[in-house]
Design an enzyme around this catalytic site. Structure first.
Site, mmCIF file in Angstrom:
data_model
loop_
_atom_site.group_PDB
_atom_site.id
_atom_site.type_symbol
_atom_site.label_atom_id
_atom_site.label_comp_id
_atom_site.label_asym_id
_atom_site.label_seq_id
_atom_site.Cartn_x
_atom_site.Cartn_y
_atom_site.Cartn_z
ATOM 1 N N HIS A 50 -9.144 -58.608 13.438
ATOM 2 C CA HIS A 50 -8.206 -59.557 12.802
ATOM 3 C C HIS A 50 -9.004 -60.719 12.234
ATOM 4 O O HIS A 50 -9.286 -61.699 12.927
ATOM 5 C CB HIS A 50 -7.177 -60.028 13.841
ATOM 6 C CG HIS A 50 -6.107 -60.910 13.290
ATOM 7 N ND1 HIS A 50 -4.867 -61.049 13.889
ATOM 8 C CD2 HIS A 50 -6.066 -61.731 12.201
ATOM 9 C CE1 HIS A 50 -4.137 -61.905 13.198
ATOM 10 N NE2 HIS A 50 -4.839 -62.343 12.170
ATOM 11 N N HIS A 91 -9.411 -62.708 8.334
ATOM 12 C CA HIS A 91 -9.099 -62.836 6.906
ATOM 13 C C HIS A 91 -10.373 -63.272 6.204
ATOM 14 O O HIS A 91 -10.898 -64.358 6.520
ATOM 15 C CB HIS A 91 -7.999 -63.868 6.691
ATOM 16 C CG HIS A 91 -6.728 -63.550 7.435
ATOM 17 N ND1 HIS A 91 -5.666 -62.915 6.840
ATOM 18 C CD2 HIS A 91 -6.379 -63.753 8.728
ATOM 19 C CE1 HIS A 91 -4.700 -62.756 7.740
ATOM 20 N NE2 HIS A 91 -5.106 -63.249 8.892
ATOM 21 N N HIS A 100 1.226 -58.936 10.799
ATOM 22 C CA HIS A 100 1.320 -60.133 11.625
ATOM 23 C C HIS A 100 2.770 -60.220 12.122
ATOM 24 O O HIS A 100 3.711 -60.132 11.320
ATOM 25 C CB HIS A 100 1.028 -61.388 10.809
ATOM 26 C CG HIS A 100 -0.424 -61.615 10.508
ATOM 27 N ND1 HIS A 100 -1.236 -60.677 9.957
ATOM 28 C CD2 HIS A 100 -1.200 -62.731 10.704
ATOM 29 C CE1 HIS A 100 -2.466 -61.188 9.815
ATOM 30 N NE2 HIS A 100 -2.461 -62.428 10.249
ATOM 31 N N GLU A 112 3.612 -64.361 15.941
ATOM 32 C CA GLU A 112 2.632 -65.469 15.972
ATOM 33 C C GLU A 112 3.462 -66.748 16.133
ATOM 34 O O GLU A 112 3.519 -67.339 17.197
ATOM 35 C CB GLU A 112 1.808 -65.500 14.672
ATOM 36 C CG GLU A 112 0.818 -66.651 14.598
ATOM 37 C CD GLU A 112 0.096 -66.757 13.226
ATOM 38 O OE1 GLU A 112 0.548 -66.141 12.244
ATOM 39 O OE2 GLU A 112 -0.916 -67.494 13.165
ATOM 40 N N ASP A 155 -9.506 -64.588 13.316
ATOM 41 C CA ASP A 155 -8.472 -64.915 12.324
ATOM 42 C C ASP A 155 -9.075 -65.593 11.077
ATOM 43 O O ASP A 155 -9.354 -64.911 10.092
ATOM 44 C CB ASP A 155 -7.386 -65.791 12.959
ATOM 45 C CG ASP A 155 -6.033 -65.685 12.262
ATOM 46 O OD1 ASP A 155 -5.885 -64.843 11.359
ATOM 47 O OD2 ASP A 155 -5.109 -66.444 12.636
ATOM 48 N N ASP A 156 -9.260 -66.903 11.130
ATOM 49 C CA ASP A 156 -9.804 -67.675 10.001
ATOM 50 C C ASP A 156 -10.879 -68.617 10.543
ATOM 51 O O ASP A 156 -10.667 -69.832 10.642
ATOM 52 C CB ASP A 156 -8.674 -68.481 9.335
ATOM 53 C CG ASP A 156 -7.559 -67.575 8.859
ATOM 54 O OD1 ASP A 156 -7.747 -66.893 7.847
ATOM 55 O OD2 ASP A 156 -6.508 -67.527 9.533
HETATM 56 N N1 ADE Z 1 -3.270 -65.756 6.671
HETATM 57 C C1 ADE Z 1 -4.454 -66.164 7.155
HETATM 58 N N2 ADE Z 1 -4.353 -66.465 8.450
HETATM 59 C C2 ADE Z 1 -3.072 -66.229 8.811
HETATM 60 C C3 ADE Z 1 -2.354 -66.342 10.022
HETATM 61 N N3 ADE Z 1 -2.917 -66.759 11.146
HETATM 62 N N4 ADE Z 1 -1.052 -66.026 10.010
HETATM 63 C C4 ADE Z 1 -0.471 -65.614 8.892
HETATM 64 N N5 ADE Z 1 -1.097 -65.493 7.733
HETATM 65 C C5 ADE Z 1 -2.396 -65.795 7.692
HETATM 66 ZN ZN ZN Z 2 -4.174 -63.595 10.679
#
Ligand code: ADE
Ligand code: ZN
Length: 334
Positions: free
Chosen positions: A18, A20, A198, A201, A279-280
């Site tokens: 996971h 991006h 997703h 969350e 994630d990011d």
């Molecule tokens: N796009 C990038 N990170 C995300 C996240 N945590 N939740 C939803 N969309 C995303």
């Molecule tokens: Zn994500």
């Protein structure tokens, strides 16, 4: 029980399911690309960018994340972004990755789909050849946009089906339930693509159910709010449906107030196939090792629990069985 140390966690072979790619854009690369492409940034320097990364929810983050992606223009930019992520993986002993990319963030700005996917896939191929990191690429639809826009994106991907293993669903969750995309996911499955989404969350456990039942996902991204529904928890344990959990993301976006309240270790102990992911990472303060380290320090995660989390990642990955066996052998020695 041996609590896992930072050094041990960094050396432990890991897999990431996971991530991006646009969320791995570090401020330094953002500035370099802005200069290369003559784009004005609303920041003076990297410190100002980092200072702006304070979020109170998912939307706060998405607004700044989509703005950051504006510096990505040419195929080489997408290559450099992906390569920088893979180099970080190498340094942290991440041996297999299944990154996401958001084509609509780019095609809606007039960047050709081919430019995006060719840059990313060339870097992933080099990552396997030069760094030994295996990968599978997942294309996400932005759920705040329409079903029609998702269908158009899938049509653009059709000449590139050899480069992607599946489709996913991301962006603003609340008010955009998985079933909005049932038909486009059905089409993707007909094309032979796997599916993830997703769900759970910020959105309710109900969205995890519809991701599973309507989109027929093979994994749920995040899914931490599943713990609010006992029937769902029983289902997740029985089916070993993987959840790609992102601890630092969840605290940065205030899904949990503090890491000590995170439910990943409790879910692991209950038998849910939870995995650790970043994630990011450029926005949330860390890559894979930092996510594991945060769990060790806030939740006293043991070495055995860390290994179980990696094993779940291998089990939940879309790698072929031979590669899964190879990766399982790698962690046996730890
Ligand atoms: N796009 C990038 N990170 C995300 C996240 N945590 N939740 C939803 N969309 C995303
Ligand atoms: Zn994500």
């Amino acid at each position: 029980m041996t609590v896992a140390t930072n050094e041990w966690l960094n050396s432990l072979p890991k897999v990431e399911l996971h991530l991006h790619l646009e969320g791995s854009l570090e401020p330094e690369l953002m500035f370099a690309l802005a200069q290369r492409n003559s784009i004005d940034l609303p920041f003076e320097n990297v410190d100002q960018v980092r200072a702006a990364y304070e979020f109170s929810n998912l939307q706060d983050f998405l607004d700044i994340y989509y703005q950051g992606a504006n510096v990505l223009i040419k195929e080489q930019d997408f290559y450099d972004l992906t390569w920088a992520y893979l180099s970080k993986c190498k340094a942290q002993n991440v041996v297999h990755v299944e990154p996401f990319f958001d084509p609509q963030t780019h095609t809606d700005r007039g960047i050709a789909f081919d430019v995006v996917i060719n840059g990313i896939s060339r870097a992933l191929k080099d990552g396997e050849e030069k760094l030994g990191i295996t990968s599978e690429l997942i294309m996400c639809f932005l759920r705040h946009l329409s079903e029609e826009a998702a269908f158009n994106t899938l049509a653009m991907a059709e000449p590139h089906l050899d480069k992607i293993i599946g489709v996913g669903l991301d962006s603003s969750e609340q008010g955009h339930p998985p079933e909005k995309f049932s038909r486009v996911f059905a089409k993707a499955r007909d094309l032979g693509l796997l599916t993830v989404a997703h769900a759970g969350e910020e959105g309710p456990a109900e969205y995890v159910w519809t991701a599973i039942n309507d989109l027929k996902v093979g994994r749920v991204d995040h899914g931490v709010r599943s713990s609010e529904d006992a029937t769902l928890m029983k289902y997740l344990v029985e089916t070993r449906m993987p959840l790609t959990v992102c601890p630092l993301s969840n605290t940065k976006l205030c899904v949990f107030d503090d890491m000590s309240q995170h439910n990943i270790i409790e879910m692991l102990e209950q038998g849910v196939c939870v995995t650790v992911n970043s994630d990011d990472p450029a926005y949330f303060g860390g890559y894979m090792t930092e996510n594991f380290v945060a769990l060790a320090s806030a939740l006293s995660m043991s070495q055995n629990q860390a290994k179980a989390l990696v094993s779940n990642g291998i089990e939940g990955s879309f790698a072929n069985q031979a590669r899964k066996d190879q990766m399982s052998d790698l962690i046996k020695g730890y």
